[in-house]
Design a protein around this motif. Structure first.
Motif, PDB file in Angstrom:
ATOM      1  N   LEU B  33       0.838  -1.205   0.000  1.00 38.96           N
ATOM      2  CA  LEU B  33       0.000   0.000   0.000  1.00 38.96           C
ATOM      3  C   LEU B  33       0.870   1.253   0.000  1.00 38.96           C
ATOM      4  O   LEU B  33       0.648   2.186  -0.772  1.00 38.96           O
ATOM      5  N   VAL B  34       1.882   1.271   0.886  1.00 35.69           N
ATOM      6  CA  VAL B  34       2.780   2.433   0.931  1.00 35.69           C
ATOM      7  C   VAL B  34       3.536   2.550  -0.386  1.00 35.69           C
ATOM      8  O   VAL B  34       3.700   3.643  -0.933  1.00 35.69           O
ATOM      9  N   GLY B  35       3.961   1.379  -0.902  1.00 33.40           N
ATOM     10  CA  GLY B  35       4.744   1.377  -2.141  1.00 33.40           C
ATOM     11  C   GLY B  35       3.990   1.991  -3.302  1.00 33.40           C
ATOM     12  O   GLY B  35       4.591   2.621  -4.171  1.00 33.40           O
ATOM     13  N   TYR B  36       2.669   1.816  -3.317  1.00 33.43           N
ATOM     14  CA  TYR B  36       1.897   2.394  -4.413  1.00 33.43           C
ATOM     15  C   TYR B  36       2.110   3.901  -4.485  1.00 33.43           C
ATOM     16  O   TYR B  36       2.331   4.470  -5.551  1.00 33.43           O
ATOM     17  N   PHE B  37       2.076   4.543  -3.315  1.00 31.24           N
ATOM     18  CA  PHE B  37       2.301   5.990  -3.293  1.00 31.24           C
ATOM     19  C   PHE B  37       3.765   6.329  -3.560  1.00 31.24           C
ATOM     20  O   PHE B  37       4.057   7.357  -4.159  1.00 31.24           O
ATOM     21  N   VAL B  38       4.665   5.485  -3.083  1.00 31.91           N
ATOM     22  CA  VAL B  38       6.095   5.742  -3.318  1.00 31.91           C
ATOM     23  C   VAL B  38       6.362   5.797  -4.819  1.00 31.91           C
ATOM     24  O   VAL B  38       7.015   6.712  -5.327  1.00 31.91           O
ATOM     25  N   VAL B  39       5.806   4.818  -5.554  1.00 28.28           N
ATOM     26  CA  VAL B  39       6.024   4.770  -7.001  1.00 28.28           C
ATOM     27  C   VAL B  39       5.289   5.926  -7.683  1.00 28.28           C
ATOM     28  O   VAL B  39       5.827   6.590  -8.566  1.00 28.28           O
ATOM     29  N   LEU B  40       4.074   6.181  -7.219  1.00 29.06           N
ATOM     30  CA  LEU B  40       3.273   7.256  -7.817  1.00 29.06           C
ATOM     31  C   LEU B  40       3.974   8.602  -7.659  1.00 29.06           C
ATOM     32  O   LEU B  40       3.981   9.435  -8.562  1.00 29.06           O
ATOM     33  N   ARG B  41       4.597   8.818  -6.507  1.00 28.40           N
ATOM     34  CA  ARG B  41       5.248  10.095  -6.217  1.00 28.40           C
ATOM     35  C   ARG B  41       6.689  10.130  -6.714  1.00 28.40           C
ATOM     36  O   ARG B  41       7.393  11.115  -6.499  1.00 28.40           O
ATOM     37  N   GLY B  42       7.168   9.028  -7.349  1.00 28.02           N
ATOM     38  CA  GLY B  42       8.536   9.016  -7.869  1.00 28.02           C
ATOM     39  C   GLY B  42       9.575   9.099  -6.767  1.00 28.02           C
ATOM     40  O   GLY B  42      10.587   9.768  -6.895  1.00 28.02           O
ATOM     41  N   GLN B  43       9.320   8.419  -5.633  1.00 29.04           N
ATOM     42  CA  GLN B  43      10.250   8.495  -4.515  1.00 29.04           C
ATOM     43  C   GLN B  43      10.941   7.160  -4.236  1.00 29.04           C
ATOM     44  O   GLN B  43      11.284   6.855  -3.094  1.00 29.04           O
ATOM     45  N   VAL B  44      11.116   6.366  -5.304  1.00 26.76           N
ATOM     46  CA  VAL B  44      11.723   5.053  -5.112  1.00 26.76           C
ATOM     47  C   VAL B  44      13.142   5.186  -4.555  1.00 26.76           C
ATOM     48  O   VAL B  44      13.555   4.425  -3.680  1.00 26.76           O
ATOM     49  N   PHE B  45      13.861   6.181  -5.057  1.00 29.65           N
ATOM     50  CA  PHE B  45      15.236   6.354  -4.599  1.00 29.65           C
ATOM     51  C   PHE B  45      15.273   6.732  -3.117  1.00 29.65           C
ATOM     52  O   PHE B  45      16.138   6.268  -2.366  1.00 29.65           O
ATOM     53  N   ALA B  46      14.311   7.539  -2.696  1.00 27.49           N
ATOM     54  CA  ALA B  46      14.220   7.887  -1.276  1.00 27.49           C
ATOM     55  C   ALA B  46      13.939   6.631  -0.450  1.00 27.49           C
ATOM     56  O   ALA B  46      14.482   6.453   0.641  1.00 27.49           O
ATOM     57  N   GLY B  47      13.093   5.741  -0.995  1.00 29.28           N
ATOM     58  CA  GLY B  47      12.823   4.477  -0.315  1.00 29.28           C
ATOM     59  C   GLY B  47      14.087   3.648  -0.177  1.00 29.28           C
ATOM     60  O   GLY B  47      14.367   3.055   0.875  1.00 29.28           O
ATOM     61  N   ASP B  48      14.884   3.647  -1.248  1.00 30.48           N
ATOM     62  CA  ASP B  48      16.168   2.948  -1.232  1.00 30.48           C
ATOM     63  C   ASP B  48      17.048   3.505  -0.115  1.00 30.48           C
ATOM     64  O   ASP B  48      17.623   2.771   0.692  1.00 30.48           O
ATOM     65  N   ALA B  49      17.117   4.850  -0.060  1.00 31.38           N
ATOM     66  CA  ALA B  49      17.944   5.489   0.961  1.00 31.38           C
ATOM     67  C   ALA B  49      17.462   5.105   2.355  1.00 31.38           C
ATOM     68  O   ALA B  49      18.256   4.791   3.246  1.00 31.38           O
ATOM     69  N   LEU B  50      16.133   5.079   2.543  1.00 28.57           N
ATOM     70  CA  LEU B  50      15.603   4.760   3.870  1.00 28.57           C
ATOM     71  C   LEU B  50      15.915   3.318   4.262  1.00 28.57           C
ATOM     72  O   LEU B  50      16.128   3.022   5.444  1.00 28.57           O
ATOM     73  N   SER B  51      15.973   2.428   3.274  1.00 22.95           N
ATOM     74  CA  SER B  51      16.303   1.040   3.618  1.00 22.95           C
ATOM     75  C   SER B  51      17.751   0.950   4.091  1.00 22.95           C
ATOM     76  O   SER B  51      18.077   0.149   4.970  1.00 22.95           O
TER      77      SER B  51
END
Lengths: 296, 291
Positions: B33-51
């Motif tokens: 569910l969170v990922g849907y917004f992450v992809v929609l908002r183009g924040q995949v790289f930020a997700g990578d950084a957070l991991s």
């Protein structure tokens, strides 16, 4: 091995250079830093950091798989990174500057998926190859003790090839990176240049992985280039600065890792980030002073 | 285990599988569910950084000798907020994120060095667990804590979902009509951070994308409608986790994080294939034409 850090710098350097593995680490580090500084500068210019990170990560299953099969890890690094570069270039829009970031969400999601899958494969190979857990950390986070003579020679050949191709395509690449539309209109083969550049990026990442580990390649690919582009807007000066910073960071990082109990990955990333912070601070200061001069 | 039904019943009888499914299902639903917004908002790289932040945080906690989860959540939520606040002024630069997260990983290695010199045994295993997850090794109490945290985060996300969608699709109009866009950005990245911390316990900090990027990307290919995609993304993520756990149970040689990640990669590749050949029932046009 007894290592004492003294105030006598000459003695310290002499002590450092008296170990063969340190000589190899410095040789390999220098080659890798020069290549990464140069290739990374274009990566920052083209906003392909995420792709660069993914290529570096793809090297990890390559190396782990090579070790599992009993082959030299260098084959795995170069094979997988270059193959990964070709795959990403083949994806729709993959070779384009700025791909995989910000804008269209799905492209970056694909790159992310490729990255996750690569890491998972690497983990599979590591777990199939029992008794390899300390090796896992070296693959991911680098080591200064593990560079063999033949590896230095491979790195040198790959590095020279890489730089030669980069010099050959530097002008069109710069053109394409700064203004792709005008470049396309004036007959530059944008797609081809992008693909060749991705292969170069893969080769550089494969080389750097062997020193800093797959996960920390960014310290040499992004940070020096980002620091350089904070300091100057002129491309060729920036390129030179980027190479210089990468080499300095690597030398200091390897020396610190030698004299301290902490691993090279920590030192190289910290120094690189420190340089970036300093450059950012300097940039802000200059901007503020400049504004004051204008208003006065 | 010749009969699949008996095999399945046998598998579900195992306590460690039950724990894995309780924790895994909730974490996978949250990530999808969170990922849907992450992809929609183009924040995949930020997700990578957070991991990566999750890795450093976990090892800092291990080095300090406190509960690993404390380090995970504190680090990821704090960095998520900071990233969001920075991005409030200007879209967070990929170069800034890249430089900073290389350093964060470097810090992780630093804490790893401290941790391994201070504790003699079991250190490598803990490190590998943070990097690549260990859902089949999760304890009953950890499973239920993870599940409750996931439920709480999903509830929070559902409350925010409507304004968040608005703000993601058209920030200017959203701001003009009174949506607190400035507040939503950091809050959402804090949720992404907490999700990264949750997912690290299931499939590891490095494989977060298996649940955070691949299912939403597949869902976006299957439908253009935001809410349908949102729900589909969560369901696909859960499906990947279930299949992954079953395969890992059937083939004990394969690590479970690998099977989950592979399932989601195969799922995405399959969806791409199906939508590219434009099988009418699945293609975007077909989906949008339906009433």
């Amino acid at each position: 091995m007894s290592v004492d850090l003294t105030w006598d710098l000459v003695a310290d350097v002499r002590q450092l250079l008296s170990y063969h593995f340190m000589l190899n680490a410095l040789r390999a580090g220098t080659i890798v830093a020069v290549v990464c500084g140069a290739i990374g500068y274009f990566m920052v210019l083209r906003r392909q950091s995420f792709v660069g990170h993914t290529l570096a990560v793809i090297g990890f299953p390559g190396a782990a798989g090579a070790i599992w099969l009993g082959v030299s890890s260098g084959f795995g690094y170069y094979g997988f990174c270059i193959a990964g570069a070709l795959v990403i270039a083949a994806l729709p829009g993959g070779g384009r500057a700025g791909s995989g970031l910000g804008g269209a969400g799905e492209e970056s999601a694909v790159v992310g998926t490729v990255q996750g899958f690569a890491l998972a494969c690497g983990f599979l190979f590591v777990s199939l190859y029992k008794g390899f857990l300390s090796g896992l950390n070296n693959l991911l986070f680098g080591t200064i003790t593990g560079v063999a003579d033949h590896q230095v020679i491979t790195l040198l050949i790959a590095g020279v090839l890489c730089l030669a191709v980069l010099v050959a395509i530097a002008r069109p690449l710069l053109f394409v990176s700064v203004d792709p539309d005008v470049a396309r209109a004036s007959g530059v083969p944008v797609r081809l240049v992008g693909t060749v550049y991705l292969v170069l990026l893969g080769t550089a990442a494969a080389g750097a992985s062997q020193i800093t580990g797959s996960l920390l390649v960014f310290a040499l690919l992004v940070a020096p280039a980002a620091t350089a582009s904070r300091l100057t807007a002129r491309p060729y000066l920036g390129l030179g600065l980027s190479v210089l910073i990468a080499v300095l960071v690597t030398w200091l990082g390897e020396a610190f890792a030698f004299f301290s109990p902490y691993p090279i990955g920590f030192w190289v990333t910290t120094l690189a980030f420190g340089a970036y912070l300093l450059a950012t601070g300097y940039g802000l200061l200059r901007e503020r002073l400049g504004r004051r001069l204008v208003t006065a | 285990m010749s009969d699949p039904i008996t095999g399945l019943a046998h598998m579900l009888g195992q306590p460690f599988i039950q724990h894995a499914l309780v924790a895994g299902t909730s974490i996978a639903l949250l990530s999808g569910l969170v990922g849907y917004f992450v992809v929609l908002r183009g924040q995949v790289f930020a997700g990578d950084a957070l991991s990566h932040v999750a890795y450093a945080g976990a090892l800092a906690a291990l080095a300090a000798g406190v509960d690993l989860r404390f380090g995970l959540f504190a680090a990821t939520i704090a960095v998520g907020l900071v990233l969001g606040l920075l991005g409030g002024r200007r879209a967070a630069d990929d170069v800034v994120i890249g430089t900073a997260f290389a350093w964060v990983l470097g810090l992780g290695v630093f804490f790893l060095a401290i941790y391994t010199t201070h504790s003699a045994t079991g250190n490598s295993a803990a490190n590998v667990n943070v990097l690549f997850g260990s859902i089949l090794g999760i304890s009953a109490s950890a499973a239920s804590t993870a599940a409750w945290i996931a439920v709480g985060l999903i509830a929070l996300l559902l409350v925010l979902a409507r304004p968040l969608l608005f703000a993601s699709l058209d920030p200017d109009v959203a701001r003009a009509s009174g949506v607190p866009v400035r507040l939503l950005g950091p809050l959402f990245l804090a949720i992404v951070g907490a999700t990264a911390a949750e997912a690290s316990q299931a499939i590891g900090a490095l494989l977060l994308f298996g649940l955070l990027a691949a299912p939403p990307a597949a869902a976006q290919r299957l439908t253009d409608r935001p809410w349908r995609g949102f729900v589909l993304s969560g369901l696909l993520s859960v499906l990947c986790l279930w299949i992954g756990v079953c395969v890992a149970y059937a083939a004990p040689k394969l690590p479970v994080s690998f099977t989950i990640m592979t399932t989601s990669t195969v799922l995405y590749a399959g969806v791409v294939l199906v939508t590219t050949v434009r099988w009418p029932a699945f293609s975007r046009r077909g989906g949008a034409a339906r009433p």
